[in-house]
Write a protein that holds these residues in place. Structure first.
Motif, PDB file in Angstrom:
ATOM      1  N   SER A  56       6.124   3.909   5.626  1.00 16.50           N
ATOM      2  CA  SER A  56       4.758   3.055   5.656  1.00 16.50           C
ATOM      3  C   SER A  56       3.741   3.684   4.867  1.00 16.50           C
ATOM      4  CB  SER A  56       4.337   2.587   6.971  1.00 16.50           C
ATOM      5  OG  SER A  56       4.167   3.708   7.683  1.00 16.50           O
ATOM      6  N   GLY A  57       2.746   2.964   4.552  1.00 22.67           N
ATOM      7  CA  GLY A  57       1.265   3.698   4.372  1.00 22.67           C
ATOM      8  C   GLY A  57       1.044   4.697   5.526  1.00 22.67           C
ATOM      9  N   THR A  58       1.024   4.102   6.638  1.00 22.44           N
ATOM     10  CA  THR A  58       0.332   5.127   7.657  1.00 22.44           C
ATOM     11  C   THR A  58       1.171   6.459   7.863  1.00 22.44           C
ATOM     12  OG1 THR A  58       0.089   2.900   9.139  1.00 22.44           O
ATOM     13  CG2 THR A  58       0.224   5.026  10.141  1.00 22.44           C
ATOM     14  N   ASN A  61      -0.113   8.460   5.146  1.00 26.50           N
ATOM     15  CA  ASN A  61      -1.317   9.179   5.421  1.00 26.50           C
ATOM     16  C   ASN A  61      -1.378  10.362   6.379  1.00 26.50           C
ATOM     17  OD1 ASN A  61      -3.029   7.410   3.825  1.00 26.50           O
ATOM     18  ND2 ASN A  61      -3.320   5.930   5.254  1.00 26.50           N
ATOM     19  N   HIS A  89      -9.724   3.686   7.101  1.00 27.02           N
ATOM     20  CA  HIS A  89      -8.533   2.758   7.880  1.00 27.02           C
ATOM     21  C   HIS A  89      -8.248   3.728   8.960  1.00 27.02           C
ATOM     22  CE1 HIS A  89      -4.875   0.723   8.961  1.00 27.02           C
ATOM     23  NE2 HIS A  89      -5.359  -0.180   8.249  1.00 27.02           N
ATOM     24  N   ALA A  91      -5.336   4.310   9.917  1.00 27.91           N
ATOM     25  CA  ALA A  91      -4.044   5.180   9.695  1.00 27.91           C
ATOM     26  C   ALA A  91      -4.335   6.414   8.948  1.00 27.91           C
ATOM     27  CB  ALA A  91      -3.392   4.550   8.818  1.00 27.91           C
ATOM     28  N   MET A 139     -10.903   7.092   0.883  1.00 26.41           N
ATOM     29  CA  MET A 139     -10.091   6.082   0.529  1.00 26.41           C
ATOM     30  C   MET A 139     -10.296   5.378  -0.825  1.00 26.41           C
ATOM     31  SD  MET A 139     -11.693   3.144   3.155  1.00 26.41           S
ATOM     32  CE  MET A 139     -10.149   2.380   3.711  1.00 26.41           C
ATOM     33  N   ASN A 143     -10.698  -1.564   2.840  1.00 22.23           N
ATOM     34  CA  ASN A 143      -9.835  -2.700   3.416  1.00 22.23           C
ATOM     35  C   ASN A 143     -10.576  -3.725   4.048  1.00 22.23           C
ATOM     36  OD1 ASN A 143      -9.706  -0.393   5.269  1.00 22.23           O
ATOM     37  ND2 ASN A 143      -9.145  -1.906   6.659  1.00 22.23           N
ATOM     38  N   ASP A 168      -6.407   7.391   0.277  1.00 20.07           N
ATOM     39  CA  ASP A 168      -5.606   6.179   0.721  1.00 20.07           C
ATOM     40  C   ASP A 168      -5.767   4.997  -0.398  1.00 20.07           C
ATOM     41  OD1 ASP A 168      -4.638   3.986   1.883  1.00 20.07           O
ATOM     42  OD2 ASP A 168      -5.605   4.341   3.969  1.00 20.07           O
ATOM     43  N   VAL A 170      -3.745   2.502  -0.534  1.00 22.09           N
ATOM     44  CA  VAL A 170      -2.857   1.096  -0.163  1.00 22.09           C
ATOM     45  C   VAL A 170      -3.500   0.056  -0.669  1.00 22.09           C
ATOM     46  CG1 VAL A 170      -2.543  -0.142   2.014  1.00 22.09           C
ATOM     47  CG2 VAL A 170      -1.839   2.171   1.845  1.00 22.09           C
ATOM     48  N   GLN A 171      -4.934  -0.180  -0.559  1.00 18.52           N
ATOM     49  CA  GLN A 171      -5.611  -1.466  -0.878  1.00 18.52           C
ATOM     50  C   GLN A 171      -5.625  -1.582  -2.489  1.00 18.52           C
ATOM     51  OE1 GLN A 171      -6.684  -4.120   1.008  1.00 18.52           O
ATOM     52  NE2 GLN A 171      -5.897  -3.484   2.759  1.00 18.52           N
ATOM     53  N   SER A 191       1.493   1.429  -0.365  1.00 19.26           N
ATOM     54  CA  SER A 191       2.331   0.886   0.709  1.00 19.26           C
ATOM     55  C   SER A 191       2.874  -0.598   0.248  1.00 19.26           C
ATOM     56  CB  SER A 191       1.697   0.350   1.991  1.00 19.26           C
ATOM     57  OG  SER A 191       2.316  -0.500   2.900  1.00 19.26           O
ATOM     58  N   HIS A 193       3.872  -3.611   1.561  1.00 19.86           N
ATOM     59  CA  HIS A 193       3.526  -4.901   1.743  1.00 19.86           C
ATOM     60  C   HIS A 193       1.999  -5.529   1.320  1.00 19.86           C
ATOM     61  CE1 HIS A 193       0.771  -4.385   5.519  1.00 19.86           C
ATOM     62  NE2 HIS A 193       1.489  -2.991   5.480  1.00 19.86           N
ATOM     63  N   LYS A 194       1.417  -4.712   0.236  1.00 21.00           N
ATOM     64  CA  LYS A 194       0.186  -5.169   0.115  1.00 21.00           C
ATOM     65  C   LYS A 194       0.329  -5.589  -1.521  1.00 21.00           C
ATOM     66  CE  LYS A 194      -2.188  -3.658   3.493  1.00 21.00           C
ATOM     67  NZ  LYS A 194      -2.615  -4.768   4.566  1.00 21.00           N
TER      68      LYS A 194
HETATM   69  N1  PLP Z   1      -4.459   2.084   4.778  1.00 26.52           N
HETATM   70  C1  PLP Z   1      -5.108   0.947   4.396  1.00 26.52           C
HETATM   71  C2  PLP Z   1      -6.548   0.906   3.549  1.00 26.52           C
HETATM   72  C3  PLP Z   1      -4.734  -0.214   4.963  1.00 26.52           C
HETATM   73  O1  PLP Z   1      -5.287  -1.315   4.422  1.00 26.52           O
HETATM   74  C4  PLP Z   1      -3.332  -0.302   5.519  1.00 26.52           C
HETATM   75  C5  PLP Z   1      -2.884  -1.367   5.972  1.00 26.52           C
HETATM   76  O2  PLP Z   1      -3.469  -2.470   6.369  1.00 26.52           O
HETATM   77  C6  PLP Z   1      -2.748   1.089   5.962  1.00 26.52           C
HETATM   78  C7  PLP Z   1      -3.454   2.096   5.347  1.00 26.52           C
HETATM   79  C8  PLP Z   1      -1.576   1.181   6.481  1.00 26.52           C
HETATM   80  O3  PLP Z   1      -0.453   0.801   5.930  1.00 26.52           O
HETATM   81  P1  PLP Z   1       1.207   0.437   6.373  1.00 26.52           P
HETATM   82  O4  PLP Z   1       0.877  -0.889   7.097  1.00 26.52           O
HETATM   83  O5  PLP Z   1       2.043   0.434   5.383  1.00 26.52           O
HETATM   84  O6  PLP Z   1       1.288   1.342   7.485  1.00 26.52           O
END
Ligand code: PLP
Length: 377
Positions: A56-58, A61, A89, A91, A139, A143, A168, A170-171, A191, A193-194
């Motif tokens: 995951s992104g979490t 991180n 975030h 995370a 970041m 987000n 980060d 992810v967005q 990540s 799923h984005k």
């Molecule tokens: N970082 C940001 C900026 C996010 O928006 C998100 C998820 O919404 C995450 C990290 C977490 O990623 P993941 O859902 O893959 O753990």
């Protein structure tokens, strides 16, 4: 998920093979993983060897923050300060706070302006005041309100003092142009799923020579940085989604920006005393509003009942709704922050989606405001 990513994933789910096994099925799975790694690398302008696949992104991180912190403190115990922003975030915020609570880390949260953009002068002052810093993590784009951060300047400032930088992204990945190579950054999180890929898959892009202490120990996969059997179906689908996001980056961004501009103009017209937050230097797919006098959670539930799903960014602590830390960091009062709502668009959003929102938003805000007045009586 995008159709092509979903089809690739379903196809792969029907096959066997652990990418670390030496037999034929294992070698086939390895080939799939390495082709996906190449696609991800192309999409982010990195080399395949720099991609560390995670769950995951979490997780990515956590690996960047804890892994870098432990390594830097091992090199010099005085390097125990982490610098980050006040709008990260959870995370990012929570692994940092965990290091503070359990590992003797110190943290400095650098403030942002009223558009959620990091105050670089404050970052410079903080580094100059005490350059013994384990890492800087900020970041790429926020987000909640979508604001892009001055990441090039942040990297420049930190590198002047030899401090590694993580972002980060992810967005931002798949939404705005992003080159790991040109940024010259040390580590970057993405990540699945984005971008139309699966849930539960991510990656940390790590510079080849960067030393990280692993968080997960086990079979030594991913260059011994991240142990665990590789999720071949999700990785294959992430590769497809990354390639697609890269190939369609500009047409998707143009489409999403146009939809967002339409959404913003029409929501402001429907609810004239509402306010749009963060319209410049922002991601194409995020629209954020404050509807003064309405409770965000009430707006969210009333919209949900109409088939429109949005987000308040608020957190619930011990049953009490708390305003988003991002909006508070931007200088909003608590009532203002609690009256705010995010709408996000994806690569497959349409103008019919905007029409649906516009047709109900006026009535929904009115009902939420009335409900707020009743509950105050
Ligand atoms: N970082 C940001 C900026 C996010 O928006 C998100 C998820 O919404 C995450 C990290 C977490 O990623 P993941 O859902 O893959 O753990």
């Amino acid at each position: 998920m995008s159709d092509t990513a979903r089809i690739a994933m379903v196809d792969e789910l029907g096959k066997i093979g652990n990418a670390s096994s030496l037999h034929g099925s294992g070698r086939r799975a390895r080939k799939v993983v390495e082709e996906a790694r190449e696609a991800i690398a192309r999409a982010i302008d990195a080399t395949p060897g720099e991609i560390v696949l995670t769950g995951s992104g979490t997780e990515a991180n956590n690996l960047a923050i804890k892994g870098l912190y432990w390594k830097r403190v091992q090199e010099d115990p005085a390097n125990n300060r982490i610098i980050s922003s006040s709008i990260e975030h959870h995370a990012v915020m929570d692994p940092i706070q965990w290091l503070v609570d359990h590992e003797g880390a110190r943290v400095t949260w650098v403030s942002v302006n009223d558009r959620a953009q990091l105050n670089v002068d404050e970052l410079v002052d903080e580094i100059e005041r005490d350059p013994k810093v384990a890492l800087v993590t900020v970041m790429f784009a926020n987000n909640e309100v979508g604001t892009l951060q001055p990441i090039t300047r942040i990297i420049e400032v930190a590198h002047k003092y030899g401090i590694p930088v993580h972002t980060d992204a992810v967005q931002a990945f798949g939404k705005v142009p992003l080159s790991f190579e040109n940024l010259d950054i040390d580590a970057l999180t993405i990540s699945g799923h984005k971008i139309g890929g699966p849930l539960g898959i991510g990656a940390l892009i790590v510079k080849k020579d960067l030393k990280l202490t692993p968080v997960l120990h086990g079979g030594g996969q991913e260059r011994d940085i991240r142990s665990g059997t590789l999720d071949t179906p999700a990785i294959r689908a992430l590769g497809v989604a990354a390639q697609e996001a890269h190939d369609h980056l500009s047409d998707r961004a143009v489409r999403m920006s146009a939809l967002r501009a339409d959404l913003t103009a029409r929501v402001l017209a429907e609810v004239p005393d509402s306010r749009s937050n963060g319209d410049t230097d922002t991601l194409p797919g995020i629209a954020h509003f404050t509807f003064a006098g309405a409770e965000g959670d009430a707006l969210l539930l009333l919209l949900d009942a109409q088939g429109i799903e949005s987000s308040t960014g608020s957190a619930c602590s011990a049953g009490v709704p708390r305003p988003s830390h991002v909006l508070v960091a931007m200088g909003m009062s608590e009532p203002e922050a609690r009256a705010s709502l995010r709408f996000s668009l994806g690569f497959n959003s349409t103008s019919a989606d905007i029409d649906a929102l516009v047709s109900v938003i006026g009535g929904v805000v009115e009902r939420a405001r009335r409900a707020g007045q009743v509950s105050k009586r």
